[in-house]
Design a protein around this motif. Structure first.
Motif, mmCIF file in Angstrom:
data_model
loop_
_atom_site.group_PDB
_atom_site.id
_atom_site.type_symbol
_atom_site.label_atom_id
_atom_site.label_comp_id
_atom_site.label_asym_id
_atom_site.label_seq_id
_atom_site.Cartn_x
_atom_site.Cartn_y
_atom_site.Cartn_z
ATOM 1 N N LEU A 1 -60.057 77.380 -75.009
ATOM 2 C CA LEU A 1 -60.132 76.076 -74.341
ATOM 3 C C LEU A 1 -59.062 75.140 -74.893
ATOM 4 O O LEU A 1 -59.050 74.825 -76.080
ATOM 5 N N LYS A 2 -58.176 74.694 -73.998
ATOM 6 C CA LYS A 2 -57.096 73.793 -74.406
ATOM 7 C C LYS A 2 -57.590 72.351 -74.441
ATOM 8 O O LYS A 2 -58.462 71.949 -73.663
ATOM 9 N N SER A 3 -57.020 71.579 -75.333
ATOM 10 C CA SER A 3 -57.387 70.176 -75.488
ATOM 11 C C SER A 3 -57.143 69.404 -74.201
ATOM 12 O O SER A 3 -56.133 69.602 -73.520
ATOM 13 N N GLY A 4 -58.076 68.522 -73.851
ATOM 14 C CA GLY A 4 -57.897 67.628 -72.712
ATOM 15 C C GLY A 4 -58.454 68.130 -71.400
ATOM 16 O O GLY A 4 -58.577 67.351 -70.446
ATOM 17 N N ILE A 5 -58.794 69.408 -71.319
ATOM 18 C CA ILE A 5 -59.319 69.937 -70.047
ATOM 19 C C ILE A 5 -60.763 69.496 -69.831
ATOM 20 O O ILE A 5 -61.151 69.100 -68.729
ATOM 21 N N VAL A 6 -61.580 69.555 -70.881
ATOM 22 C CA VAL A 6 -62.991 69.168 -70.781
ATOM 23 C C VAL A 6 -63.210 67.851 -71.508
ATOM 24 O O VAL A 6 -62.919 67.735 -72.697
ATOM 25 N N LYS A 7 -63.731 66.878 -70.786
ATOM 26 C CA LYS A 7 -64.014 65.563 -71.364
ATOM 27 C C LYS A 7 -65.515 65.300 -71.293
ATOM 28 O O LYS A 7 -66.211 65.833 -70.414
ATOM 29 N N VAL A 8 -65.999 64.475 -72.187
ATOM 30 C CA VAL A 8 -67.421 64.134 -72.251
ATOM 31 C C VAL A 8 -67.587 62.651 -71.959
ATOM 32 O O VAL A 8 -66.874 61.819 -72.530
ATOM 33 N N ARG A 9 -68.512 62.330 -71.063
ATOM 34 C CA ARG A 9 -68.749 60.930 -70.697
ATOM 35 C C ARG A 9 -70.252 60.648 -70.679
ATOM 36 O O ARG A 9 -71.032 61.423 -70.096
ATOM 37 N N GLU A 10 -70.632 59.540 -71.262
ATOM 38 C CA GLU A 10 -72.012 59.078 -71.094
ATOM 39 C C GLU A 10 -72.148 58.535 -69.675
ATOM 40 O O GLU A 10 -71.273 57.829 -69.181
ATOM 41 N N LEU A 11 -73.243 58.879 -69.010
ATOM 42 C CA LEU A 11 -73.438 58.419 -67.635
ATOM 43 C C LEU A 11 -74.891 58.079 -67.380
ATOM 44 O O LEU A 11 -75.786 58.903 -67.566
ATOM 45 N N ASP A 12 -75.101 56.862 -66.934
ATOM 46 C CA ASP A 12 -76.416 56.394 -66.497
ATOM 47 C C ASP A 12 -76.432 56.425 -64.974
ATOM 48 O O ASP A 12 -75.636 55.749 -64.319
ATOM 49 N N TRP A 13 -77.317 57.251 -64.403
ATOM 50 C CA TRP A 13 -77.359 57.390 -62.948
ATOM 51 C C TRP A 13 -77.680 56.079 -62.243
ATOM 52 O O TRP A 13 -77.412 55.938 -61.055
ATOM 53 N N PHE A 14 -78.252 55.127 -62.955
ATOM 54 C CA PHE A 14 -78.627 53.855 -62.350
ATOM 55 C C PHE A 14 -77.472 52.857 -62.340
ATOM 56 O O PHE A 14 -77.621 51.748 -61.841
ATOM 57 N N SER A 15 -76.314 53.241 -62.913
ATOM 58 C CA SER A 15 -75.148 52.362 -62.933
ATOM 59 C C SER A 15 -74.153 52.812 -61.871
ATOM 60 O O SER A 15 -73.344 53.718 -62.097
#
Length: 205
Positions: free
Chosen positions: A94-108
């Protein structure tokens, strides 16, 4: 995967709400189905996994050649997701930058709209609570407004908490829903007898 890119997942296995610390069977079956039947279309695609938990579907997408993957979940799962991304980067494929992690609130609604354009929207075990169907429907509507041609794959195991009528009522107004047939699933991970484990393919009407 059959591309020689082993996906590593670290989890606690704890079964506490919101259940993000465990990789459920539905995620594995969905991931193998993606590899078996959606490999060509996932390659070079932009992919988002909702309620990612351990990140199984998103990481498998990256192994199948997706050009960008966003893993999203609540704050409680973010550290685990980042650790699993790092684990697979350290493994070498897995190369750097391909997979990112984001917090997500479905109500926003604003946070969802800011995520951008996706070709695949993935989820597993997101239908365990009837109260979450409406906000999930809104998330999918927002994402498919940006790209009406996005393919949605949702794997879940029926635990008698949400039934097919609940699912139809929540999503059928805006989306086509069809069960992925067993012959589109990996032969070693094919759901035939176990009718309570399903993968739905959805698309915007």
């Amino acid at each position: 995967s059959d591309l020689g890119k082993p996906v590593f997942l670290r989890e606690t296995g704890e079964m506490e709400y919101p259940y993000g610390d465990t990789t459920f069977v539905a995620a594995l079956v969905t991931a193998k189905c993606m590899e078996y039947s959606f490999k060509k279309t996932i390659k070079n695609a932009r992919v988002i996994e909702l309620g990612a938990g351990t990140g199984t579907l998103g990481l498998v997408s990256a192994a199948l050649g997706a050009k960008e993957v966003i893993l999203t979940d609540l704050d409680v799962s973010i550290e685990q997701l980042k650790n699993n991304v790092e684990l697979n980067m350290k493994s070498g494929w897995l190369k750097s930058g391909i997979v990112k992690v984001r917090e997500l609130d479905w109500f926003s609604a604003e946070d969802v709209a800011n995520l951008g354009h996706f070709d695949f929207i993935l989820g597993s075990e997101l239908w365990f609570d009837e109260d979450l169907l409406a906000p999930l429907n809104q998330v999918l509507k927002t994402l498919t407004k940006i790209n009406p041609n996005a393919v949605i794959l949702m794997g879940y195991q029926d635990r008698l908490l949400v039934d097919d009528t609940d699912i139809s009522d929540a999503f059928s107004k805006c989306f086509h829903l069809e069960r992925v047939k067993s012959d589109l699933m990996d032969p070693e991970f094919r759901v035939v007898a176990n009718k309570d484990l399903r993968i739905y393919r959805m698309g915007r009407r």
